[in-house]
Scaffold this motif. Structure first.
Motif, PDB file in Angstrom:
ATOM      1  N   UNK A   1       0.828  -1.198   0.000  1.00 55.13           N
ATOM      2  CA  UNK A   1       0.000   0.000   0.000  1.00 55.13           C
ATOM      3  C   UNK A   1       0.870   1.259   0.000  1.00 55.13           C
ATOM      4  N   UNK A   2       0.642   2.136  -0.987  1.00 55.05           N
ATOM      5  CA  UNK A   2       1.343   3.419  -1.110  1.00 55.05           C
ATOM      6  C   UNK A   2       2.859   3.237  -0.999  1.00 55.05           C
ATOM      7  N   UNK A   3       3.374   2.255  -1.729  1.00 52.94           N
ATOM      8  CA  UNK A   3       4.797   1.918  -1.665  1.00 52.94           C
ATOM      9  C   UNK A   3       5.610   2.567  -2.775  1.00 52.94           C
ATOM     10  N   UNK A   4       5.048   2.685  -3.966  1.00 60.14           N
ATOM     11  CA  UNK A   4       5.844   3.020  -5.145  1.00 60.14           C
ATOM     12  C   UNK A   4       5.686   4.477  -5.571  1.00 60.14           C
ATOM     13  N   UNK A   5       6.801   5.032  -6.043  1.00 60.03           N
ATOM     14  CA  UNK A   5       6.796   6.389  -6.598  1.00 60.03           C
ATOM     15  C   UNK A   5       6.248   6.394  -8.015  1.00 60.03           C
ATOM     16  N   UNK A   6       6.457   5.275  -8.709  1.00 59.10           N
ATOM     17  CA  UNK A   6       6.098   5.182 -10.128  1.00 59.10           C
ATOM     18  C   UNK A   6       5.558   3.784 -10.420  1.00 59.10           C
ATOM     19  N   UNK A   7       4.523   3.718 -11.261  1.00 58.27           N
ATOM     20  CA  UNK A   7       4.058   2.441 -11.807  1.00 58.27           C
ATOM     21  C   UNK A   7       4.120   2.534 -13.318  1.00 58.27           C
ATOM     22  N   UNK A   8       4.648   1.479 -13.934  1.00 58.20           N
ATOM     23  CA  UNK A   8       4.695   1.390 -15.384  1.00 58.20           C
ATOM     24  C   UNK A   8       3.881   0.168 -15.808  1.00 58.20           C
ATOM     25  N   UNK A   9       2.947   0.365 -16.731  1.00 63.49           N
ATOM     26  CA  UNK A   9       2.167  -0.735 -17.299  1.00 63.49           C
ATOM     27  C   UNK A   9       2.211  -0.568 -18.815  1.00 63.49           C
ATOM     28  N   UNK A  10       3.241  -1.129 -19.426  1.00 68.77           N
ATOM     29  CA  UNK A  10       3.477  -0.919 -20.844  1.00 68.77           C
ATOM     30  C   UNK A  10       3.005  -2.114 -21.658  1.00 68.77           C
ATOM     31  N   UNK A  11       2.068  -1.860 -22.551  1.00 68.52           N
ATOM     32  CA  UNK A  11       1.466  -2.897 -23.396  1.00 68.52           C
ATOM     33  C   UNK A  11       0.815  -3.990 -22.537  1.00 68.52           C
ATOM     34  N   UNK A  12       0.054  -3.573 -21.552  1.00 67.31           N
ATOM     35  CA  UNK A  12      -0.543  -4.490 -20.593  1.00 67.31           C
ATOM     36  C   UNK A  12      -2.059  -4.348 -20.505  1.00 67.31           C
ATOM     37  N   UNK A  13      -2.574  -3.116 -20.455  1.00 71.08           N
ATOM     38  CA  UNK A  13      -3.987  -2.932 -20.120  1.00 71.08           C
ATOM     39  C   UNK A  13      -4.924  -3.538 -21.153  1.00 71.08           C
ATOM     40  N   UNK A  14      -4.445  -3.729 -22.393  1.00 67.94           N
ATOM     41  CA  UNK A  14      -5.296  -4.349 -23.405  1.00 67.94           C
ATOM     42  C   UNK A  14      -5.403  -5.858 -23.226  1.00 67.94           C
ATOM     43  N   UNK A  15      -4.787  -6.369 -22.165  1.00 68.43           N
ATOM     44  CA  UNK A  15      -4.826  -7.814 -21.898  1.00 68.43           C
ATOM     45  C   UNK A  15      -5.470  -8.174 -20.556  1.00 68.43           C
ATOM     46  N   UNK A  16      -5.848  -7.174 -19.767  1.00 62.73           N
ATOM     47  CA  UNK A  16      -6.396  -7.482 -18.451  1.00 62.73           C
ATOM     48  C   UNK A  16      -7.873  -7.838 -18.550  1.00 62.73           C
ATOM     49  N   UNK A  17      -8.345  -8.603 -17.572  1.00 61.21           N
ATOM     50  CA  UNK A  17      -9.742  -9.042 -17.556  1.00 61.21           C
ATOM     51  C   UNK A  17     -10.665  -7.980 -16.976  1.00 61.21           C
ATOM     52  N   UNK A  18     -10.144  -7.146 -16.075  1.00 58.55           N
ATOM     53  CA  UNK A  18     -10.971  -6.146 -15.402  1.00 58.55           C
ATOM     54  C   UNK A  18     -10.154  -4.862 -15.299  1.00 58.55           C
ATOM     55  N   UNK A  19     -10.330  -3.967 -16.253  1.00 60.02           N
ATOM     56  CA  UNK A  19      -9.520  -2.757 -16.312  1.00 60.02           C
ATOM     57  C   UNK A  19      -9.788  -1.825 -15.141  1.00 60.02           C
ATOM     58  N   UNK A  20     -11.039  -1.722 -14.730  1.00 60.74           N
ATOM     59  CA  UNK A  20     -11.360  -0.833 -13.614  1.00 60.74           C
ATOM     60  C   UNK A  20     -10.663  -1.288 -12.336  1.00 60.74           C
ATOM     61  N   UNK A  21     -10.693  -2.593 -12.061  1.00 64.98           N
ATOM     62  CA  UNK A  21      -9.999  -3.104 -10.886  1.00 64.98           C
ATOM     63  C   UNK A  21      -8.491  -2.867 -10.992  1.00 64.98           C
ATOM     64  N   UNK A  22      -7.957  -3.057 -12.181  1.00 64.56           N
ATOM     65  CA  UNK A  22      -6.533  -2.850 -12.397  1.00 64.56           C
ATOM     66  C   UNK A  22      -6.131  -1.423 -12.039  1.00 64.56           C
ATOM     67  N   UNK A  23      -6.892  -0.443 -12.507  1.00 64.09           N
ATOM     68  CA  UNK A  23      -6.582   0.959 -12.231  1.00 64.09           C
ATOM     69  C   UNK A  23      -6.702   1.254 -10.735  1.00 64.09           C
ATOM     70  N   UNK A  24      -7.722   0.695 -10.091  1.00 64.66           N
ATOM     71  CA  UNK A  24      -7.879   0.917  -8.653  1.00 64.66           C
ATOM     72  C   UNK A  24      -6.701   0.341  -7.869  1.00 64.66           C
ATOM     73  N   UNK A  25      -6.233  -0.814  -8.276  1.00 61.73           N
ATOM     74  CA  UNK A  25      -5.092  -1.414  -7.593  1.00 61.73           C
ATOM     75  C   UNK A  25      -3.823  -0.589  -7.810  1.00 61.73           C
TER      76      UNK A  25
END
Length: 295
Positions: free
Chosen positions: A140-164
């Protein structure tokens, strides 16, 4: 959601995941080919020429600290869907402390083996076979930066992904996403040409229905407490094997957003990064490299 700030008091249950099991099976078959620069992941190797400077320069423009030789020193970066470490390694070389996660165990084995060749990277990068949801509670609140490159078009639940992403990112932290727009052009070039005709990526890599328009991604981000700062078009030229920045987001695009807590700044949609700027044309390139991995 009507609120622009997403507040969560407890981590999401991992009983519901953004991981798509069908996507995992695709990349399991290619896990040993990540570091073949002429193979299925050639377009991702080439993408580093623009996505790494984009991440680096954006972060440096937001920070008053600059470490000569290690400009990202002191930053904790989470590379979601890291695959074989193609993006984790250059970020580590820039001085960042990188955690790469991927649900495909063979991808993590490949990434671990490759980083072991460089003692500096072995200290700066750690890999975990994990989904994003599985690390929320411990990060929780650990990272300064998150990178998700060429990933979101493969997730099952985009809304949950963004919330996480919001949960594990520090307030005022940055989120970088590269993905593919959902347009007729992206279907023709990204599916028909890239997969079925030219074989730039293996057939079946992408599902057009899961491509994400930038407007939809922006809406999800803003409803989860992010401020979208930049959306830039990207174009791949299969003849030269190179990527460039373009005005149009009708094919590939890169997005930078900041989690709530940062001072408001004007978003930039008209000013492109300085690397290889050129105008987009409908026949100049194809969309959609093989992704860094399903998440």
């Amino acid at each position: 959601m009507k609120s622009n700030i997403f507040t969560v008091k407890r981590p999401f249950s991992t009983s519901h995941s953004s991981v798509d099991s069908k996507e995992m099976k695709k990349f399991q078959l290619l896990a040993h080919k990540w570091w073949d620069e002429e193979g299925e992941y050639a377009a991702l190797h080439s993408m580093n020429d623009i996505r790494v400077p984009f991440i680096r320069d954006t972060l440096l423009s937001m920070s008053g600290n600059y470490h000569l030789g290690s400009p990202l020193s002191g930053m904790k970066i989470l590379d979601v869907g890291c695959g074989g470490g193609l993006l984790s390694e250059p970020l580590g070389r820039l001085g960042a402390s990188v955690t790469g996660i991927d649900p495909v165990e063979d991808n993590i084995r490949t990434a671990d083996q490759h980083k072991s060749f460089d003692p500096v990277l072995a200290e700066r990068i750690q890999y975990k076979s994990s989904s994003l949801e599985e690390i929320v509670e411990e990060s929780m609140e650990t990272f300064d930066v998150i990178v998700a490159s060429e990933v979101v078009e493969h997730v099952a639940d985009l809304e949950m992904f963004i919330k996480c992403c919001s949960q594990v990112l520090k307030p005022e932290g940055s989120l970088f996403i590269t993905t593919i727009n959902k347009t007729q052009l992206s279907y023709v070039l990204g599916i028909v040409v890239a997969e079925k005709i030219m074989g730039i990526v293996p057939e079946g890599t992408h599902e057009w229905e899961k491509f994400v328009p930038p407007e939809e991604l922006e809406r999800l981000l803003e409803s989860t407490g992010f401020s979208v700062r930049s959306v830039q078009g990207m174009l791949y030229n299969p003849l030269s094997g190179s990527w460039s920045w373009v005005q149009s987001t009708s094919l590939n695009y890169a997005l930078h957003a900041v989690r709530a807590g940062a001072a408001p700044q004007p978003r930039t949609t008209d000013t492109l990064p300085q690397t290889d700027v050129q105008q987009s044309s409908g026949t100049a390139g194809t969309a959609g490299p093989v992704p860094d991995s399903a998440v």
